[in-house]
Design an enzyme around this catalytic site. Structure first.
Site, mmCIF file in Angstrom:
data_model
loop_
_atom_site.group_PDB
_atom_site.id
_atom_site.type_symbol
_atom_site.label_atom_id
_atom_site.label_comp_id
_atom_site.label_asym_id
_atom_site.label_seq_id
_atom_site.Cartn_x
_atom_site.Cartn_y
_atom_site.Cartn_z
ATOM 1 N N GLU A 275 0.779 -1.228 0.000
ATOM 2 C CA GLU A 275 0.000 0.000 0.000
ATOM 3 C C GLU A 275 0.815 1.285 0.000
ATOM 4 O O GLU A 275 0.337 2.316 -0.485
ATOM 5 C CB GLU A 275 -0.941 0.006 1.221
ATOM 6 C CG GLU A 275 -2.024 -1.042 1.188
ATOM 7 C CD GLU A 275 -2.964 -0.860 0.010
ATOM 8 O OE1 GLU A 275 -3.425 0.271 -0.221
ATOM 9 O OE2 GLU A 275 -3.230 -1.850 -0.689
ATOM 10 N N SER B 25 -45.395 -30.393 40.535
ATOM 11 C CA SER B 25 -45.693 -30.302 41.975
ATOM 12 C C SER B 25 -44.949 -29.194 42.694
ATOM 13 O O SER B 25 -45.093 -29.056 43.914
ATOM 14 C CB SER B 25 -45.355 -31.640 42.643
ATOM 15 O OG SER B 25 -46.207 -32.661 42.171
#
Length: 740
Positions: A106, A362
């Site tokens: 780059e 229960s």
């Protein structure tokens, strides 16, 4: 002589320039040219430049992080779907090979130019005279200037002449304020690589399944080649990577770079991160980049998840794949563990079992008996009838059965609750009333029970409704706190909210004492079961209809632990109850929580008394029992109590009074029958005639003809009428003919 000639030439040039500049317009050009460099310098110096530290601080990734109470990371959760950005990677954690590859690909002269590379600009200008597609000359600094300004994310912004000048201005200003290492570090963390992968962290893990510090020369060349053209084909990326390697004198690595490029996945590899609390993270985390501290204990969270997975793996052949766990601190209400599913064992791992609506079985019984004890309708020593029961409801007959299909006759409330007997619970509900019981459940925070009482019917005593594990566990925490309710919370320092009284401390204490009593559980579970722990703990199991859910919820002096096991699909388990499915996980957690310090037995509150209880006849052994103390009583020990069993009144059981029997049209009427049943002693009569020998109180007869019928129970010998039921048999509807 030579110096004189040079001086003469200089004077001649200055004279010529003076003669040329005698016109006003030409003097203005010279003045402008003279002022241009200082003006440009002023513009660059005056350009606003973000501070490197602030850029790093606000560079939130696409993920949010859930932290434990001590700061340990529990979960990474991606929230931003536009880009995949991981945490900021310092430059010293990026391999030297990657740094060098980016420079070669780059900005070859990155270390030497002031933000703009004149040689690159001249080279690009010369090349563009011969190229159809222009080549740019943006340096790393210029690209970073665009990334920081947001211009790179707006393709429509373009880079015309003035746009390029603005880019150069911002690049020069960056170079004045930032070091080269800071510029390169920010660039590597902001630049896009492929797809939605932004930054070196996401790119290295997503494309190469390794960290930035482990990137070799071939890896680095491939990633650097992607920056200029993220969507390029693998073959084109391989060629560009090879060019990067040649530029660095590493051409021999081209074959390796080609292999790396061709092996890039179509979908990114999984990102690294901690995955210990995914469900709670989805509940709490809302903003990308945030790091939210929770009340969870990291070690306990991992232990709970492991305990759940281990137990479900043991139940693999019993069609069980899902489960959930929650642990609460009794005093503060903080959530210490939140395990929403079994993870990879589940076919629906994203479902949060802590918040899913399931039938509690229960586990609602303690609140029912607590209400009856608080109101004085029952005591822990009261005797209840565990015998066949049929109740008429708007939807038909309700005939509760005990889990093991056996009936035990007269049992105390302590045994009925501890051994989870169903029929005594339903009888207690008929005593308490549906509306009162539903209001009691609301006081305990079970807000998902939002229908009218009649909607639930008598099945509410056995868990015929839907609740969340978080709410049910917090209701048991309310019992642990002496009946005082407050909302559980998930963030440290968060106020628990208003407290309210759900049940009296005395009733809560007696219920907790029953749930912690191994002898009370012996009828159903025996003395040695997964409910027995080395430390004091109160616990209740539950199994819903069809074995689709089972639970174990209980508390010690410091913690409340709730466990649910089942299938998110709703499919039934194969012979798995609360004591075999959820209870072993619950016990493992209780033992883990109290491995250093035992749970202390609660102190009895003021207002309860200990009394000796004996039963006549001796249906249960003599024992010490807790009672609500009479008003004004000051002694902790009250007088002995003899609990006498009233002789059961002979009565009819089935069909219930006012029952309506509808024949099944798919079964021949001659094959249909009805059960006639009574308890006690006597003779069964139907429509004025005896239908069975006296003493035979259970018989199956052919279904009577349509119409009203009268069933009677008469005393043997005297014929005295003891009980009577009316029931109706509907007429059998004629079957519909095909096409009718």
């Amino acid at each position: 002589m030579r110096q004189s000639l040079m001086g003469l030439q200089r004077r001649l040039r200055l004279s010529a320039l003076w003669l040329w500049a005698r016109r006003p317009s030409r003097r203005a050009v010279l003045i402008a040219l003279g002022l241009l460099p200082p003006l440009a310098a002023i513009v660059v110096l005056a350009s606003p430049v973000p501070d490197f530290t602030s850029v790093k601080a606000v560079s939130s990734g696409s993920e949010a992080v859930l932290l434990a109470r001590d700061g340990q990371v529990l979960q990474h959760l991606r929230l931003d779907r536009r880009a995949r950005v991981l945490a900021w990677v310092p430059l010293d954690r990026v391999s030297p090979a990657m740094r060098e590859a980016v420079r070669l690909a780059e900005d070859e002269h990155f270390r030497y130019h002031p933000g703009v590379d004149p040689l690159a600009i001249l080279s690009a200008a010369f090349d563009n005279l011969k190229r159809e597609r222009p080549r740019g000359a943006s340096t790393i600094t210029m690209q970073l200037a665009d990334l920081l300004s947001g211009r790179a994310a707006r393709p429509s912004a373009g880079h015309g002449f003035f746009g390029k000048l603005d880019q150069i201005r911002r690049a020069l200003a960056l170079e004045l304020h930032w070091s080269k290492d800071q510029i390169l570090e920010a660039y590597l963390n902001r630049v896009g690589f492929r797809g939605d992968l932004v930054g070196i962290g996401a790119a290295s893990y997503g494309l190469l399944a390794k960290g930035p510090e482990g990137l070799g020369e071939a890896d680095s060349a491939v990633l650097a080649a992607l920056i200029r053209s993220p969507g390029a084909s693998r073959a084109k990326v391989a060629r560009r990577a090879c060019a990067v390697l040649r530029a660095g004198g590493r051409g021999l690595s081209c074959d390796e770079a080609s292999l790396v490029a061709m092996a890039m996945p179509r979908r990114p590899h999984p990102m690294p991160g901690v995955d210990d609390a995914p469900h709670l993270a989805r509940l709490l985390l809302k903003k990308p980049g945030e790091a939210l501290r929770s009340t969870l204990d990291a070690d306990l969270q991992r232990f709970a998840a492991t305990a759940l997975r281990n137990r479900l793996a043991e139940l693999d052949e019993r069609h069980v794949e899902d489960g959930a766990v929650i642990v609460l601190d009794n005093r503060s209400g903080e959530v210490l563990a939140w395990v929403g599913s079994s993870g990879e064992l589940s076919g629906a791992a994203a479902v949060d079992g802590v918040q899913a609506l399931r039938q509690p079985g229960s586990t609602l019984k303690p609140f029912l008996y607590g209400l009856a004890i608080e109101q004085g309708w029952l005591t822990a020593a009261s005797l209840l009838d565990d015998s066949p029961l049929a109740l008429t409801t708007p939807s038909g007959l309700y005939i509760p059965q005990d889990y093991d299909r056996h009936f035990r006759g007269a049992v105390s409330v302590r045994s009925a609750l501890g051994s989870s007997l169903n029929v005594p619970a339903v009888r207690t509900l008929t005593l308490v009333g549906l509306d009162r019981f539903l209001q009691q459940l609301h006081r305990f925070g079970l807000a998902t029970l939002d229908k009218e009482a009649e909607f639930y019917g008598y099945g509410l005593a056995l868990g015929g409704a839907e609740v969340r594990l978080i709410d049910l566990a917090n209701a048991y925490r309310t019992l642990a706190n002496g009946g005082e309710f407050s909302v559980a919370h998930l963030r440290p320092g968060e106020a628990p909210g208003a407290r309210r009284r759900a049940i009296s401390p005395q009733a809560a204490f007696i219920v907790g004492d029953i749930l912690a009593d191994p002898a009370a559980r012996a009828l159903t579970f025996g003395l040695a079961s997964p409910l027995s722990t080395r430390t004091w703990a109160a616990v209740k199991t539950g199994t819903s209809k069809g074995m689709r859910d089972n639970w174990a919820i209980g508390f010690t002096d410091r913690y409340t632990v709730g466990v649910w096991v089942g299938n998110f699909s709703g499919e039934p388990m194969w012979d798995v109850s609360g004591v075999t499915g959820a209870a072993p996980i619950w016990r493992d957690l209780i033992e883990h929580l109290h491995q250093r310090e035992a749970s202390r037995t609660p102190q009895a509150p003021v207002g309860v008394q200990r009394r000796s209880v004996s039963f006549a006849p001796e249906v249960e052994a003599v024992r010490e029992e807790w009672f609500l103390a009479p008003k004004g009583a000051t002694e902790r020990v009250g007088p002995a109590v003899v609990q006498r069993l009233a002789e059961a009144r002979p009565q009819l059981i089935a069909p219930p009074d006012s029952a309506i029997l509808a024949p099944d049209p798919d079964i021949p009427q001659r094959a249909q029958a009805v059960l006639l049943q009574a308890n006690g002693s006597g003779c069964l009569w139907l429509d004025g005639r005896a239908i069975a020998p006296c003493g035979k109180l259970k018989t199956l007869i052919p279904l009577p003809l349509p119409g009203s019928h009268r069933l009677e129970l008469r005393a043997k010998g005297s014929g005295e009428l003891l009980d009577t039921h009316q029931f109706t048999v509907r007429a059998l509807s004629a079957p519909r003919r095909p096409g009718a």
